[in-house]
Design a protein around this motif. Sequence first.
Motif, PDB file in Angstrom:
ATOM      1  N   LEU A  23       1.007  -1.211  -0.329  1.00 51.35           N
ATOM      2  CA  LEU A  23       0.094   0.002   0.251  1.00 51.35           C
ATOM      3  C   LEU A  23       0.504   1.097   0.078  1.00 51.35           C
ATOM      4  CD1 LEU A  23      -2.970  -0.509   2.462  1.00 51.35           C
ATOM      5  CD2 LEU A  23      -3.030   0.641   0.218  1.00 51.35           C
ATOM      6  N   TYR A  24       1.895   1.305   1.403  1.00 55.15           N
ATOM      7  CA  TYR A  24       2.448   2.169   0.984  1.00 55.15           C
ATOM      8  C   TYR A  24       3.591   2.469  -0.124  1.00 55.15           C
ATOM      9  CZ  TYR A  24      -0.234   3.548   5.231  1.00 55.15           C
ATOM     10  OH  TYR A  24      -1.059   2.682   6.293  1.00 55.15           O
ATOM     11  N   SER A  25       4.065   1.636  -0.022  1.00 54.98           N
ATOM     12  CA  SER A  25       5.117   1.950  -1.528  1.00 54.98           C
ATOM     13  C   SER A  25       4.140   2.332  -2.498  1.00 54.98           C
ATOM     14  CB  SER A  25       5.618   0.472  -2.056  1.00 54.98           C
ATOM     15  OG  SER A  25       6.653  -0.234  -1.418  1.00 54.98           O
ATOM     16  N   LYS A  26       2.947   1.513  -3.000  1.00 54.16           N
ATOM     17  CA  LYS A  26       2.137   2.790  -4.126  1.00 54.16           C
ATOM     18  C   LYS A  26       2.049   4.086  -4.219  1.00 54.16           C
ATOM     19  CE  LYS A  26       0.214  -1.263  -5.867  1.00 54.16           C
ATOM     20  NZ  LYS A  26      -1.397  -2.074  -5.881  1.00 54.16           N
ATOM     21  N   ALA A  27       2.011   4.243  -2.311  1.00 55.14           N
ATOM     22  CA  ALA A  27       1.480   5.956  -2.170  1.00 55.14           C
ATOM     23  C   ALA A  27       2.845   6.171  -1.740  1.00 55.14           C
ATOM     24  CB  ALA A  27       0.941   6.105  -0.662  1.00 55.14           C
ATOM     25  N   ASP A  28       4.286   5.782  -2.512  1.00 57.09           N
ATOM     26  CA  ASP A  28       5.433   6.134  -2.237  1.00 57.09           C
ATOM     27  C   ASP A  28       5.860   6.961  -1.117  1.00 57.09           C
ATOM     28  OD1 ASP A  28       8.359   7.373  -3.391  1.00 57.09           O
ATOM     29  OD2 ASP A  28       7.243   9.114  -3.806  1.00 57.09           O
ATOM     30  N   ILE A  29       5.555   6.318  -0.106  1.00 59.57           N
ATOM     31  CA  ILE A  29       5.565   6.191   1.307  1.00 59.57           C
ATOM     32  C   ILE A  29       6.962   5.521   2.132  1.00 59.57           C
ATOM     33  CG2 ILE A  29       4.690   6.322   4.073  1.00 59.57           C
ATOM     34  CD1 ILE A  29       2.225   7.179   2.719  1.00 59.57           C
ATOM     35  N   LEU A  30       7.679   5.921   2.714  1.00 62.95           N
ATOM     36  CA  LEU A  30       7.995   5.156   3.408  1.00 62.95           C
ATOM     37  C   LEU A  30       8.139   4.043   4.587  1.00 62.95           C
ATOM     38  CD1 LEU A  30      10.924   6.912   2.544  1.00 62.95           C
ATOM     39  CD2 LEU A  30      12.490   6.837   3.490  1.00 62.95           C
ATOM     40  N   TYR A  31       8.112   3.130   4.328  1.00 66.97           N
ATOM     41  CA  TYR A  31       7.558   2.252   6.049  1.00 66.97           C
ATOM     42  C   TYR A  31       8.220   1.561   6.368  1.00 66.97           C
ATOM     43  CZ  TYR A  31       4.059  -0.988   8.778  1.00 66.97           C
ATOM     44  OH  TYR A  31       3.558  -2.112   8.968  1.00 66.97           O
ATOM     45  N   PHE A  32       7.907   1.752   7.282  1.00 63.24           N
ATOM     46  CA  PHE A  32       9.344   0.503   8.398  1.00 63.24           C
ATOM     47  C   PHE A  32       8.299   0.078   9.482  1.00 63.24           C
ATOM     48  CE2 PHE A  32      12.144   3.608   6.536  1.00 63.24           C
ATOM     49  CZ  PHE A  32      13.612   2.721   6.733  1.00 63.24           C
ATOM     50  N   LEU A  33       8.336  -1.332  10.075  1.00 64.95           N
ATOM     51  CA  LEU A  33       8.065  -1.586  11.452  1.00 64.95           C
ATOM     52  C   LEU A  33       9.348  -1.920  12.302  1.00 64.95           C
ATOM     53  CD1 LEU A  33       5.231  -3.009  12.068  1.00 64.95           C
ATOM     54  CD2 LEU A  33       6.485  -5.924  11.897  1.00 64.95           C
ATOM     55  N   LEU A  34       8.792  -1.223  13.807  1.00 63.70           N
ATOM     56  CA  LEU A  34      10.430  -1.116  14.651  1.00 63.70           C
ATOM     57  C   LEU A  34       9.611  -2.778  15.529  1.00 63.70           C
ATOM     58  CD1 LEU A  34      11.462   2.756  14.546  1.00 63.70           C
ATOM     59  CD2 LEU A  34      11.903   0.373  13.678  1.00 63.70           C
ATOM     60  N   ASP A  35      10.268  -3.361  15.960  1.00 61.20           N
ATOM     61  CA  ASP A  35      10.017  -3.467  17.998  1.00 61.20           C
ATOM     62  C   ASP A  35      10.088  -2.568  18.599  1.00 61.20           C
ATOM     63  OD1 ASP A  35      12.308  -3.647  17.880  1.00 61.20           O
ATOM     64  OD2 ASP A  35      13.887  -5.531  17.440  1.00 61.20           O
ATOM     65  N   ASP A  36       9.947  -2.622  19.494  1.00 60.98           N
ATOM     66  CA  ASP A  36      10.166  -2.551  20.806  1.00 60.98           C
ATOM     67  C   ASP A  36      11.956  -1.755  21.628  1.00 60.98           C
ATOM     68  OD1 ASP A  36      10.937  -4.836  21.516  1.00 60.98           O
ATOM     69  OD2 ASP A  36       9.212  -4.998  23.526  1.00 60.98           O
ATOM     70  N   GLN A  37      12.284  -2.067  20.358  1.00 62.42           N
ATOM     71  CA  GLN A  37      13.576  -1.939  21.291  1.00 62.42           C
ATOM     72  C   GLN A  37      13.895  -0.678  19.888  1.00 62.42           C
ATOM     73  OE1 GLN A  37      15.366  -2.326  23.696  1.00 62.42           O
ATOM     74  NE2 GLN A  37      13.399  -3.113  23.927  1.00 62.42           N
ATOM     75  N   PHE A  38      13.101  -1.053  18.989  1.00 67.07           N
ATOM     76  CA  PHE A  38      13.251   0.203  17.780  1.00 67.07           C
ATOM     77  C   PHE A  38      14.629  -0.611  17.031  1.00 67.07           C
ATOM     78  CE2 PHE A  38      12.689   3.877  20.696  1.00 67.07           C
ATOM     79  CZ  PHE A  38      11.340   3.645  20.834  1.00 67.07           C
ATOM     80  N   GLN A  39      14.437  -1.401  16.673  1.00 67.63           N
ATOM     81  CA  GLN A  39      15.587  -2.194  15.922  1.00 67.63           C
ATOM     82  C   GLN A  39      14.453  -2.958  14.386  1.00 67.63           C
ATOM     83  OE1 GLN A  39      16.785  -5.346  17.183  1.00 67.63           O
ATOM     84  NE2 GLN A  39      18.458  -4.950  17.188  1.00 67.63           N
ATOM     85  N   LYS A  61      18.952  -4.098  11.672  1.00 69.09           N
ATOM     86  CA  LYS A  61      19.712  -2.870  12.142  1.00 69.09           C
ATOM     87  C   LYS A  61      18.616  -1.752  13.314  1.00 69.09           C
ATOM     88  CE  LYS A  61      22.101   0.395   9.357  1.00 69.09           C
ATOM     89  NZ  LYS A  61      23.032   0.340   9.312  1.00 69.09           N
ATOM     90  N   LYS A  62      19.243  -1.589  13.388  1.00 67.90           N
ATOM     91  CA  LYS A  62      18.830  -0.039  14.857  1.00 67.90           C
ATOM     92  C   LYS A  62      18.228   0.847  13.577  1.00 67.90           C
ATOM     93  CE  LYS A  62      21.048  -0.829  18.939  1.00 67.90           C
ATOM     94  NZ  LYS A  62      22.333  -0.420  20.100  1.00 67.90           N
ATOM     95  N   PHE A  63      17.005   1.156  13.828  1.00 68.37           N
ATOM     96  CA  PHE A  63      16.560   2.527  13.608  1.00 68.37           C
ATOM     97  C   PHE A  63      17.065   4.169  13.210  1.00 68.37           C
ATOM     98  CE2 PHE A  63      13.627   5.902  12.455  1.00 68.37           C
ATOM     99  CZ  PHE A  63      13.717   5.969  10.887  1.00 68.37           C
ATOM    100  N   LEU A  64      17.734   3.622  14.543  1.00 71.74           N
ATOM    101  CA  LEU A  64      18.188   5.671  14.979  1.00 71.74           C
ATOM    102  C   LEU A  64      20.077   5.525  13.866  1.00 71.74           C
ATOM    103  CD1 LEU A  64      17.784   5.889  18.856  1.00 71.74           C
ATOM    104  CD2 LEU A  64      16.890   6.453  16.575  1.00 71.74           C
TER     105      LEU A  64
END
Length: 815
Positions: A23-39, A61-64
């Motif tokens: 969905l978000y690829s079609k809308a040209d949006i970067l979509y990330f799913l992170l765990d509770d450690q922000f990985q 990978k750590k998102f930060l």
Amino acid sequence: MQISPDKTEISDGLLSERLLEELYSKADILYFLLDDQFQIVSCNVTAQEKMGHDKKQLAGKKFLDLVPKIDQADFEKKLQICATKGYLRHFIASLRDHHNKSIDVGVNGLLIVSEDGGQSHLRLFIKDISEQVRNARQRLLSTQILQYLTQKPKEKDAIRYLLREIWESRLSTGLGIFLEDSFGKKFSLGTWGNLGSSSENTFSEQPAWNPRKWTRVRDAVRDIFSVRWTDHGSFWVDSLSDVVLELENFPEKDNLLALSDYESLAIFPLNTKTYSGYLVLTHTAYGRWDREDVEFFESLITSLLLLESETPIDDVAFSAPQPTAFLQQIPFIGVLYIQKGRIRFANPWMHEVLGFSEEEFLDKPVLDIVEPAYHEVAENLTVEIRSEAHHSRCWEIGFRDSEGKSRLTDCVVAPCEKDGSQIWYLNARESVQKDEEDESVKARKLESLGTLTDGIVHDFNNVLSNLMGYSSLLSEEVPKDSPYYEDVQEIAKTSEKASQLTSRLLSFTQDKPHVVKDLNINGLITEVAGVLSRTIEKNITIQAELDDQLKCIEGDAGQIQQAFLQVAFNARDAMPMGGKLRFQTRNMSLSENAAKHQNGAKSGEYVQIIISDTGQGMNAKIREQVFNAQFSTKNQSGRGYGLTLVQDVVQKHQGFISVFSDMTKGTIFKIHFPAAEKTVREISNPVPYSHAHTRETILLIEDQTKFRESAIKMLSHYGYKVIGAENPNEAMAIYKKYINRIDVVILQMISPGVEVQKILAALKKINPAVRIIASANPGEDALIDPRLRKYFAGFVQKPFDQRLLLREIQGVMNA
């Protein structure tokens, strides 16, 4: 930490994780799913493309780590807020791609907690707003310079001001200006870190940083491929270190190495009667500037040279017949000299942007080119303004150009004390018409709605797949004398109809045709008549006379229904006092002689649809132009609107359309489509499928568990032995083990993280004669690489229609 992104199964409601990524690829949006450690657990294709890493590199990978170090602490606080409050709204930040290039982004976040209240995840929805941020910074900088032009700056103060504004706008992290006059006197000013610590002549003690040395730098890099140039002699590089490596024997190489902390470099020549030299910009990010940025900096250079002029702005003799060269030279802003509400002078920028000639501007009331909504502001500005607070303020004013398009500008007014006249300095904010922008916003909203609809329909299709599978089994098991037989049959028919509707809805949202081979025109007309009976005026009677021996056609049901509706709506408009709207169908043959009179139609069998009304007819002149896109008669007979669409649909289906009309009797539209072999009755009453001697074994590769189970039960009911596989690895292990027993493979073509080409190659390597039937959701067949189609013995669309699926398997087995 080992994370397999292909196994992500987080879901809330109907929207699965895989669907969200699509969905978000079609809308040209970067979509990330992170765990509770922000990985990073998973991400979509757009995120992979923007960051320059594939999914496997990003998973775990750590998102930060994707955030510049200077911003990491602030970004982490925002993520913690999202984890606490449950959401994050439009946080402006920066990310770094694999080239260390900065990307300005707007971030929204949402906390997702599992149903058992245990594991939680963050969903980040990130939009690349680099273009908007850049435009905003450039516009702000231009406006500030406009305001500064209304002052009386000293020469060196003006240079220092411009450099400071460039640096503070974050357009550059290092900059300097190096000038030399005709007497050899040098002047330099700049910073390579913190502008607050810089002072006049910062680089004068370093002989490498004089204009002549920068000239040698320019000459040395002229033939380097990675160096890009403008027509005005400016140049820039994405990676300074790469350029230094190519300058092996260059004397100034060591001096350039002193700037090794920077990646991007841009150099702009300055040449006037008094000075020659360079403006030098550097940035720590790779590829910080593109051609549009460089051209913007070139426009600022002109303002820098004008600011050096010793002629104060207020001393310019505006009453002279010819405007001074000072005003004529400004290329990147508009200048209007206004006296008593009338334009006495407009510079070339105004001519170019608004499209009026010099004669059209001269003595024109300024309100004639100002949008009505801004008349009050303009009237206030045309009054003599003596207050310093007023003429240093920036005003928003909209102008109307020669084509009627709106141009929003930032306007700074400088009063001329001699005669009460004014100079308006204008910086273009937008260059599109307001209504066009509104339409663009609406289009983006519709695109987002279409994308969301696309996703929901896909998930709904999976639900329907299970419903159709089990209802078809029930319809076979329940005997005809059972009191529940009719109910079960109705469930099966309704679920099949729902599947057809979702297919057509997907074809609409994806703007792709959904062609059905055996399309029942009678059924479409029945649906259209039902819609009209609920929507049009009650004083219009709707009749349908449908041939039960009508042949089917091959076509897009959605497009054809739209054509029928459009003709019906025009008929409604022609009957304001009521009347009759009649639909008729019949088979007909078109001879070769008759085909010559139908604009390229071919002879043969056709299905004819007649739509007639008893409303106001059309005369011959109107009838000739009824399909003209530029012609409308809404103020006459109510005809013409939308009929171009009807003709377009008919022609796409290799058909033709005829119109007959009488001013007193009404109008008849006759629409013709090429007929298929089967009749409506044949597809409504199919021959029952016999499975008495079926013994074949089928390998079904499908990742949706419920759908796979229902399909296995359905095929087993008809005598097939079915082995189910959830993923390619499991499927390959099964095929190797039972290669001599498996007769047909049904392969899901579109699956997250699965490379179908590798599966096909592996199957063909094990057994070159393997028979493969491809399966896909509506609309997904267009995504299949055409080069792979040669490997398929058949194709079946999901959700499975039992008759079509069994027919396809039987055809493949008998081939």
